[in-house]
Design a protein around this motif. Structure first.
Motif, PDB file in Angstrom:
ATOM      1  N   ASP A 183      32.957  30.456  38.782  1.00 22.36           N
ATOM      2  CA  ASP A 183      31.544  30.727  39.052  1.00 22.36           C
ATOM      3  C   ASP A 183      31.167  32.172  38.746  1.00 22.36           C
ATOM      4  N   SER A 184      32.103  33.096  38.955  1.00 23.17           N
ATOM      5  CA  SER A 184      31.817  34.506  38.673  1.00 23.17           C
ATOM      6  C   SER A 184      31.884  34.810  37.183  1.00 23.17           C
ATOM      7  N   GLY A 185      32.385  33.840  36.399  1.00 27.25           N
ATOM      8  CA  GLY A 185      32.473  34.025  34.953  1.00 27.25           C
ATOM      9  C   GLY A 185      33.742  34.701  34.492  1.00 27.25           C
ATOM     10  N   HIS A 186      34.730  34.809  35.377  1.00 32.19           N
ATOM     11  CA  HIS A 186      35.959  35.532  35.033  1.00 32.19           C
ATOM     12  C   HIS A 186      37.172  34.634  34.856  1.00 32.19           C
ATOM     13  N   VAL A 187      36.987  33.328  35.092  1.00 32.97           N
ATOM     14  CA  VAL A 187      38.071  32.363  34.939  1.00 32.97           C
ATOM     15  C   VAL A 187      37.538  31.155  34.189  1.00 32.97           C
ATOM     16  N   THR A 188      38.330  30.634  33.247  1.00 30.34           N
ATOM     17  CA  THR A 188      37.911  29.466  32.478  1.00 30.34           C
ATOM     18  C   THR A 188      38.073  28.200  33.316  1.00 30.34           C
ATOM     19  N   GLN A 189      37.609  27.076  32.773  1.00 26.48           N
ATOM     20  CA  GLN A 189      37.758  25.795  33.468  1.00 26.48           C
ATOM     21  C   GLN A 189      39.219  25.435  33.670  1.00 26.48           C
ATOM     22  N   SER A 190      40.088  25.908  32.774  1.00 28.91           N
ATOM     23  CA  SER A 190      41.523  25.649  32.915  1.00 28.91           C
ATOM     24  C   SER A 190      42.212  26.753  33.716  1.00 28.91           C
ATOM     25  N   GLN A 191      41.399  27.587  34.385  1.00 28.95           N
ATOM     26  CA  GLN A 191      41.883  28.622  35.303  1.00 28.95           C
ATOM     27  C   GLN A 191      42.604  29.778  34.605  1.00 28.95           C
ATOM     28  N   LYS A 192      42.264  30.009  33.347  1.00 24.96           N
ATOM     29  CA  LYS A 192      42.804  31.162  32.634  1.00 24.96           C
ATOM     30  C   LYS A 192      41.858  32.345  32.818  1.00 24.96           C
ATOM     31  N   LEU A 193      42.440  33.498  33.058  1.00 20.89           N
ATOM     32  CA  LEU A 193      41.644  34.689  33.317  1.00 20.89           C
ATOM     33  C   LEU A 193      41.007  35.215  32.032  1.00 20.89           C
ATOM     34  N   LYS A 194      39.742  35.582  32.103  1.00 20.14           N
ATOM     35  CA  LYS A 194      39.036  36.178  30.968  1.00 20.14           C
ATOM     36  C   LYS A 194      39.175  37.701  31.070  1.00 20.14           C
ATOM     37  N   ARG A 195      40.215  38.230  30.477  1.00 25.13           N
ATOM     38  CA  ARG A 195      40.540  39.647  30.623  1.00 25.13           C
ATOM     39  C   ARG A 195      39.392  40.546  30.183  1.00 25.13           C
ATOM     40  N   ALA A 196      38.882  40.289  28.989  1.00 25.27           N
ATOM     41  CA  ALA A 196      37.826  41.150  28.443  1.00 25.27           C
ATOM     42  C   ALA A 196      36.597  41.150  29.344  1.00 25.27           C
ATOM     43  N   GLN A 197      36.241  39.983  29.882  1.00 24.04           N
ATOM     44  CA  GLN A 197      35.076  39.882  30.748  1.00 24.04           C
ATOM     45  C   GLN A 197      35.293  40.637  32.053  1.00 24.04           C
ATOM     46  N   VAL A 198      36.504  40.532  32.595  1.00 19.59           N
ATOM     47  CA  VAL A 198      36.828  41.260  33.828  1.00 19.59           C
ATOM     48  C   VAL A 198      36.687  42.754  33.611  1.00 19.59           C
ATOM     49  N   ILE A 199      37.247  43.247  32.515  1.00 21.46           N
ATOM     50  CA  ILE A 199      37.203  44.683  32.237  1.00 21.46           C
ATOM     51  C   ILE A 199      35.774  45.156  32.007  1.00 21.46           C
ATOM     52  N   GLU A 200      34.983  44.327  31.310  1.00 24.08           N
ATOM     53  CA  GLU A 200      33.575  44.688  31.052  1.00 24.08           C
ATOM     54  C   GLU A 200      32.775  44.736  32.349  1.00 24.08           C
ATOM     55  N   ASP A 201      32.942  43.717  33.178  1.00 27.90           N
ATOM     56  CA  ASP A 201      32.145  43.617  34.403  1.00 27.90           C
ATOM     57  C   ASP A 201      32.627  44.563  35.501  1.00 27.90           C
ATOM     58  N   HIS A 202      33.842  45.073  35.377  1.00 29.95           N
ATOM     59  CA  HIS A 202      34.399  45.971  36.388  1.00 29.95           C
ATOM     60  C   HIS A 202      34.710  47.341  35.791  1.00 29.95           C
ATOM     61  N   ALA A 203      33.825  47.757  34.892  1.00 30.45           N
ATOM     62  CA  ALA A 203      34.014  49.046  34.224  1.00 30.45           C
ATOM     63  C   ALA A 203      34.089  50.193  35.223  1.00 30.45           C
ATOM     64  N   GLU A 204      33.284  50.140  36.282  1.00 31.18           N
ATOM     65  CA  GLU A 204      33.295  51.206  37.278  1.00 31.18           C
ATOM     66  C   GLU A 204      34.624  51.237  38.031  1.00 31.18           C
ATOM     67  N   ASP A 205      35.183  50.077  38.315  1.00 28.73           N
ATOM     68  CA  ASP A 205      36.485  50.029  38.992  1.00 28.73           C
ATOM     69  C   ASP A 205      37.583  50.580  38.086  1.00 28.73           C
ATOM     70  N   VAL A 206      37.483  50.296  36.806  1.00 23.78           N
ATOM     71  CA  VAL A 206      38.462  50.837  35.846  1.00 23.78           C
ATOM     72  C   VAL A 206      38.332  52.351  35.796  1.00 23.78           C
ATOM     73  N   GLU A 207      37.105  52.856  35.726  1.00 25.02           N
ATOM     74  CA  GLU A 207      36.897  54.309  35.691  1.00 25.02           C
ATOM     75  C   GLU A 207      37.451  54.976  36.932  1.00 25.02           C
ATOM     76  N   ALA A 208      37.328  54.285  38.081  1.00 29.55           N
ATOM     77  CA  ALA A 208      37.810  54.860  39.324  1.00 29.55           C
ATOM     78  C   ALA A 208      39.322  55.089  39.303  1.00 29.55           C
ATOM     79  N   LEU A 209      40.037  54.294  38.519  1.00 32.65           N
ATOM     80  CA  LEU A 209      41.489  54.470  38.416  1.00 32.65           C
ATOM     81  C   LEU A 209      41.852  55.802  37.771  1.00 32.65           C
ATOM     82  N   TYR A 210      40.946  56.307  36.953  1.00 30.05           N
ATOM     83  CA  TYR A 210      41.275  57.497  36.148  1.00 30.05           C
ATOM     84  C   TYR A 210      40.550  58.750  36.605  1.00 30.05           C
ATOM     85  N   ARG A 211      39.838  58.661  37.734  1.00 29.28           N
ATOM     86  CA  ARG A 211      39.204  59.862  38.276  1.00 29.28           C
ATOM     87  C   ARG A 211      40.241  60.712  38.982  1.00 29.28           C
ATOM     88  N   ARG A 212      40.134  62.015  38.823  1.00 24.39           N
ATOM     89  CA  ARG A 212      41.033  62.938  39.519  1.00 24.39           C
ATOM     90  C   ARG A 212      40.607  63.053  40.974  1.00 24.39           C
TER      91      ARG A 212
END
Length: 248
Positions: A219-248
């Motif tokens: 439903d969130s658009g991050h997993v396919t019907q066969s339950q495979k993770l959509k990596r690119a979509q996760v990274i795109e939609d969670h760009a702020e969380d990714v940036e937070a990993l690299y903040r000093r």
């Protein structure tokens, strides 16, 4: 018989110990069923077996798995350019990364499109690390990141059902948001990360991780019907969380 997503070696050993042998195979739609398979008498846990009759498997210089044989399709309907790009001489380019052992058994290590190249030029294969981390009781999904970054990081979601019981066992009452920053939860996940890091080089190791307070779902658009993770979509939609990993 097991196919599609990779089967954990621990699970294979568990079922074999229970007297239920499981054979794992590998193939794509373009190979019209399995191209390799483990069979009784020629079975190696952690691999997807030997090529089936008439099939040849080789590994390209960049690690991509190439397949030739009567099982390989003739091309995509009405798409001559895509059909030509899918072939290298008479071998089909699978898009998967893998290796052949000394006996010819094929081991899958990831998808070519998922390979991460860090800022230091190190090639990192995220799939094996993600699968290893998912063996942890509390972890449901993992997305390893680090493209053009100084080090490798990870976004992690918790398994709601497992976490509820885990928290009860420790007499903890935590909301999903609280769990994402709770020291006890973080310490447990860090143990799993440390175990995975022990099996890779420092350049490939996960230096930081971030627990998200919501799951990845269809439903969130991050997993396919066969339950495979959509990596690119996760990274795109969670760009702020990714940036937070690299903040000093």
């Amino acid at each position: 018989v097991s196919g599609a997503s990779a089967l954990s070696p621990e699970l294979v050993h568990f079922f074999r110990g229970a007297g239920i042998p499981i054979v794992e195979g590998y193939g794509l739609t373009e190979t019209t069923a399995p191209a390799t398979v483990n069979i009784p008498g020629a079975h190696r846990v952690g691999t997807v077996g030997l090529p089936v009759a008439g099939v040849t498997v080789k590994i390209a210089e960049d690690g991509e798995i190439l397949i030739r044989g009567p099982v390989v399709f003739d091309g995509y309907h009405g798409m001559p350019k895509a059909s030509a790009e899918a072939m290298e001489d008479d071998f089909f380019r699978t898009g998967d990364i893998g290796a052949l052992d000394e006996h010819g058994f094929l081991r899958i290590t990831g998808r070519k499109k998922d390979v991460i190249i860090t800022a230091g030029g190190k090639n990192v294969y995220p799939t094996p690390m993600e699968e290893a981390l998912r063996q942890h009781r509390l972890i449901e999904h993992v997305v390893v990141v680090g493209e053009n970054r100084p080090f490798v990081g990870a976004l992690i979601t918790l398994d709601a059902e497992a976490f509820t019981q885990w928290a009860l066992d420790r007499e903890l009452t935590l909301t999903p948001a609280e769990a994402a920053t709770d020291p006890t939860v973080l310490a447990s996940i860090q143990e799993a990360v440390d175990q995975v890091n022990a099996g890779v080089s420092r350049a490939e190791s996960i230096r930081r991780f971030r627990i998200l307070d919501h799951p990845f779902t269809e439903d969130s658009g991050h997993v396919t019907q066969s339950q495979k993770l959509k990596r690119a979509q996760v990274i795109e939609d969670h760009a702020e969380d990714v940036e937070a990993l690299y903040r000093r």
